[in-house]
Design a protein around this motif. Sequence first.
Motif, PDB file in Angstrom:
ATOM      1  N   ASP A  12       0.838  -1.186   0.000  1.00  0.00           N
ATOM      2  CA  ASP A  12       0.000   0.000   0.000  1.00  0.00           C
ATOM      3  C   ASP A  12       0.885   1.253   0.000  1.00  0.00           C
ATOM      4  OD1 ASP A  12      -2.216  -1.598   0.088  1.00  0.00           O
ATOM      5  OD2 ASP A  12      -2.471  -1.451   2.272  1.00  0.00           O
ATOM      6  N   GLU A  13       0.315   2.365  -0.512  1.00  0.00           N
ATOM      7  CA  GLU A  13       1.047   3.623  -0.581  1.00  0.00           C
ATOM      8  C   GLU A  13       0.740   4.487   0.644  1.00  0.00           C
ATOM      9  OE1 GLU A  13       3.203   4.275  -2.860  1.00  0.00           O
ATOM     10  OE2 GLU A  13       2.790   2.611  -4.240  1.00  0.00           O
ATOM     11  N   VAL A  14       1.746   5.266   1.059  1.00  0.00           N
ATOM     12  CA  VAL A  14       1.574   6.203   2.170  1.00  0.00           C
ATOM     13  C   VAL A  14       1.884   7.608   1.660  1.00  0.00           C
ATOM     14  CG1 VAL A  14       2.342   6.897   4.465  1.00  0.00           C
ATOM     15  CG2 VAL A  14       2.187   4.456   3.877  1.00  0.00           C
ATOM     16  N   TYR A  15       0.908   8.526   1.815  1.00  0.00           N
ATOM     17  CA  TYR A  15       1.094   9.901   1.346  1.00  0.00           C
ATOM     18  C   TYR A  15       0.555  10.860   2.401  1.00  0.00           C
ATOM     19  CZ  TYR A  15       0.790  14.033  -1.636  1.00  0.00           C
ATOM     20  OH  TYR A  15       0.931  15.296  -2.159  1.00  0.00           O
ATOM     21  N   ASN A  16       1.433  11.800   2.817  1.00  0.00           N
ATOM     22  CA  ASN A  16       1.071  12.772   3.864  1.00  0.00           C
ATOM     23  C   ASN A  16       0.567  12.070   5.120  1.00  0.00           C
ATOM     24  OD1 ASN A  16       1.823  15.019   2.405  1.00  0.00           O
ATOM     25  ND2 ASN A  16      -0.255  15.406   1.603  1.00  0.00           N
ATOM     26  N   LYS A  28      -1.030   9.384   5.387  1.00  0.00           N
ATOM     27  CA  LYS A  28      -2.224   8.563   5.192  1.00  0.00           C
ATOM     28  C   LYS A  28      -1.891   7.347   4.341  1.00  0.00           C
ATOM     29  CE  LYS A  28      -5.571  12.353   5.532  1.00  0.00           C
ATOM     30  NZ  LYS A  28      -6.697  13.056   4.842  1.00  0.00           N
ATOM     31  N   ARG A  29      -2.483   6.255   4.697  1.00  0.00           N
ATOM     32  CA  ARG A  29      -2.268   5.013   3.949  1.00  0.00           C
ATOM     33  C   ARG A  29      -3.378   4.836   2.912  1.00  0.00           C
ATOM     34  NH1 ARG A  29       0.679   0.519   4.581  1.00  0.00           N
ATOM     35  NH2 ARG A  29       1.450   1.318   6.580  1.00  0.00           N
ATOM     36  N   PHE A  30      -2.958   4.593   1.685  1.00  0.00           N
ATOM     37  CA  PHE A  30      -3.898   4.369   0.590  1.00  0.00           C
ATOM     38  C   PHE A  30      -3.751   2.927   0.116  1.00  0.00           C
ATOM     39  CE2 PHE A  30      -3.110   8.863   0.714  1.00  0.00           C
ATOM     40  CZ  PHE A  30      -4.359   9.440   0.457  1.00  0.00           C
ATOM     41  N   THR A  43      -3.645  -0.031  -2.174  1.00  0.00           N
ATOM     42  CA  THR A  43      -3.355  -0.234  -3.595  1.00  0.00           C
ATOM     43  C   THR A  43      -4.258  -1.326  -4.149  1.00  0.00           C
ATOM     44  OG1 THR A  43      -1.037   0.364  -3.247  1.00  0.00           O
ATOM     45  CG2 THR A  43      -1.567  -0.808  -5.282  1.00  0.00           C
TER      46      THR A  43
END
Length: 230
Positions: free
Chosen positions: A53-57, A59-61, A63
């Motif tokens: 999964d991606e982590v941005y700012n 927050k976990r998004f 995938t």
Amino acid sequence: MDKIEAYVNHYHDGNNLWFVDEVGDSWQIQRINRALDARDYLAGKHKIKLRQDEVYNGKRFETRKIVLNYTKSLLSFETAFLLKNPVTLISNDLDALELYKKVYREGKYNQVDYKILSNMVKYGETYEYCYIDDNKRIKSMIFNAEDSYPIYDHTGEMVAFIYHYIFDGVAYYTIYTEDKVEEWTDRGGQLHKVGEYKNLSGLPIPYILPSEDDELVGHPSFFEYIDILD
């Protein structure tokens, strides 16, 4: 001294349980792993499922992982296309031809042909053993690559064959040589022989799509385009 006896004496010091060491040989393990990798891929165990999964700012998004299993469709089409026409048996000896047709029909060899080809395109190799059943009919047994351990001498000639699997924690071995078939198991805790029979048809027949590295190791055709499919 026959070929398998010479092989066992040379590579296993005459050990009568040589087949146990043989199934643990590195060459055999690599073969089996290749077949298992093919089976896993066809079952949908693709690399995309391992994507993190991606982590941005902070927050976990999650995938999204989408598997398009085109491989099974391609291989099914390949098998069906190659066997779209029934096998035609021919012979100048009409009496012999009728016998061949009877064997082919009673042994359901149209189904055997399909299974052999299907296994070849999926796993790169498979093995066929001919035998006579209780009704005196000629039949064939097809061994999957992951349960098969062909034994070759230094010239590349098959001198024996081991069919080995583990079920419910119990190991089973069937050893085929030119003149006999032996069955062993460790059921009960200790490895022991449970049967020995005369071999009327010789060693199993290998069907192999050879790899570039080793002509005795099967190489499924779809391995060539796995990266594109992924």
